[in-house]
Design an enzyme around this catalytic site. Structure first.
Site, PDB file in Angstrom:
ATOM      1  N   GLY A  59      -8.100   9.508   9.236  1.00 48.05           N
ATOM      2  CA  GLY A  59      -8.481   9.678  10.630  1.00 48.05           C
ATOM      3  C   GLY A  59      -9.517  10.758  10.889  1.00 48.05           C
ATOM      4  N   ALA A 119      -9.350   5.576   3.827  1.00 48.25           N
ATOM      5  CA  ALA A 119      -9.147   6.740   4.707  1.00 48.25           C
ATOM      6  C   ALA A 119     -10.361   7.650   4.802  1.00 48.25           C
ATOM      7  CB  ALA A 119      -7.957   7.574   4.263  1.00 48.25           C
ATOM      8  N   GLY A 120     -10.585   8.118   6.008  1.00 47.01           N
ATOM      9  CA  GLY A 120     -11.560   9.180   6.250  1.00 47.01           C
ATOM     10  C   GLY A 120     -12.954   8.725   6.607  1.00 47.01           C
ATOM     11  N   LYS A 145       0.884  -1.176   0.000  1.00 44.23           N
ATOM     12  CA  LYS A 145       0.000   0.000   0.000  1.00 44.23           C
ATOM     13  C   LYS A 145       0.914   1.216   0.000  1.00 44.23           C
ATOM     14  CE  LYS A 145      -3.333   2.542   2.654  1.00 44.23           C
ATOM     15  NZ  LYS A 145      -3.254   3.001   4.037  1.00 44.23           N
ATOM     16  N   ASN A 183      -9.708   2.090   9.604  1.00 42.58           N
ATOM     17  CA  ASN A 183      -8.864   1.880  10.777  1.00 42.58           C
ATOM     18  C   ASN A 183      -9.360   2.676  11.990  1.00 42.58           C
ATOM     19  OD1 ASN A 183      -5.269   1.557  11.266  1.00 42.58           O
ATOM     20  ND2 ASN A 183      -6.852   1.582  12.769  1.00 42.58           N
ATOM     21  N   THR A 184      -9.158   4.000  11.943  1.00 41.64           N
ATOM     22  CA  THR A 184      -9.445   4.820  13.126  1.00 41.64           C
ATOM     23  C   THR A 184     -10.896   4.696  13.579  1.00 41.64           C
ATOM     24  OG1 THR A 184      -7.763   6.363  12.366  1.00 41.64           O
ATOM     25  CG2 THR A 184      -9.263   7.168  14.069  1.00 41.64           C
TER      26      THR A 184
END
Lengths: 65, 257
Positions: B157, B184-185, B96, B206-207
């Site tokens: 995040g 992401a996001g 990645k 993830n976050t």
């Protein structure tokens, strides 16, 4: 010989990368290495000679996103 | 089924492994997400702590495929060297690819990204570039040899969801045959469902999971959301329209005529 390992100065008696890693406590660890910004494959560590002041990176698996 | 570089993947939810309250919660979240792919990274290892060794044992026990990243790299050479190191440690040609261009938004440096992708693809890596929704950059990445793209939904995040719906929709329409993974996001499961409804092939989260009050429950919620989004996409959603149309038939309406 003094080398910079992961940003900290360390003293090693061994002049080849494989020996220095062993001496510094990385024996048996799953790590990848670079010297002065160049990737050094595991198979080449025994043949890679270090010099005073070399910058060694020792990286291991870590959490990532 | 989703095919990523000759590998068939059933789960449309990929999970990042960072920022969980504990390794045990991470493991439970991966199981609850029914994730087949998790992202991992490389960091400096302390000979005394050997934290990386314990983490790697945990991931191997989970039996998932790993997608190593080049997070934190700001230059092409850093990213390429990190990719080489990751390939050796993780035993995969998947990478990645992240080349960060701006620290406040962690926006990709798309120029460096294309250069690094070109180098790595030529060396046999299977590159998953973390990119924006820019069509021209996407073209360049594909020309460089990438066969999967990972456009951002919003800054890493941030939890803002799909920030540029028009741009992302255009990207999906323009590259109908390229696997596109929103990376992401995303903040809540509805963001993930929306991405799948729009035709994106998968999401990486993830976050939003790791920092939830209950990461395991949130992982399960995201898993349900991607399944719902995919099913909805396959079912063929109606087109939005500006004016109302009655859903109840008007024929035979009482008190008329």
């Amino acid at each position: 010989m003094k080398i910079l390992v992961n940003g900290a100065w360390r003293e090693t008696q061994r002049c080849e990368l494989a020996g220095a890693l062993e001496e510094l406590g990385y024996g048996g660890s799953v790590v990848s290495t670079a010297v002065n910004g160049e990737f050094i494959a595991a198979a080449l560590r025994a043949r890679t000679t270090l010099a005073d002041g070399d910058r060694v990176e020792v990286l291991a698996p870590m959490q990532g996103g | 089924m989703l095919k990523l570089y000759e590998q068939t993947i059933r789960s449309r939810l990929m999970l990042g492994t960072a920022r969980y309250p504990s390794p045990a919660v991470l493991a439970d979240a991966v199981r609850a997400a029914r994730a087949e792919v998790v992202t991992v990274s490389l960091r400096r290892e302390s000979a005394g702590e050997r934290a990386g060794q314990a983490f790697w044992s945990l991931v191997r026990e989970l039996g998932v495929r790993v997608l190593p990243n080049t997070a934190g790299c700001h230059a092409v050479k850093e990213a390429v060297t990190t990719a080489h190191m990751a390939r050796e440690v993780f035993g995969t040609t998947w990478i990645k690819l992240e080349v960060i261009g701006e620290d406040d938004t962690l926006q990709p440096d798309v120029f460096g990204l294309v250069d690094a992708a070109r180098i790595l693809c030529a060396e046999g890596f299977e590159v998953f570039p973390y990119t924006t929704e820019d069509l021209v950059v996407a073209e360049r990445l594909l020309a460089a040899g990438c066969r999967v793209l990972m456009p951002w939904g919003a800054p890493i995040g941030s939890g803002r969801g799909l920030n540029n719906l028009f741009g992302l929709t255009a990207l999906r329409a323009h590259f109908a045959d390229v696997p596109l993974i929103i990376d992401a996001g995303l903040g809540v499961p509805s963001h993930a469902a929306r991405a799948l409804e729009l035709g994106f092939d998968a999401v990486l989260v993830n976050t939003a999971v790791a920092q939830a009050r209950d990461p395991v429950q949130m992982a399960a919620a995201f898993a349900q959301a991607v399944e719902a989004g995919l099913a909805a996409r396959q079912a063929g959603p109606i087109e939005p329209r500006d004016l109302a149309t009655p859903s109840t038939p008007l024929i035979g309406t009482a008190f008329r005529g």
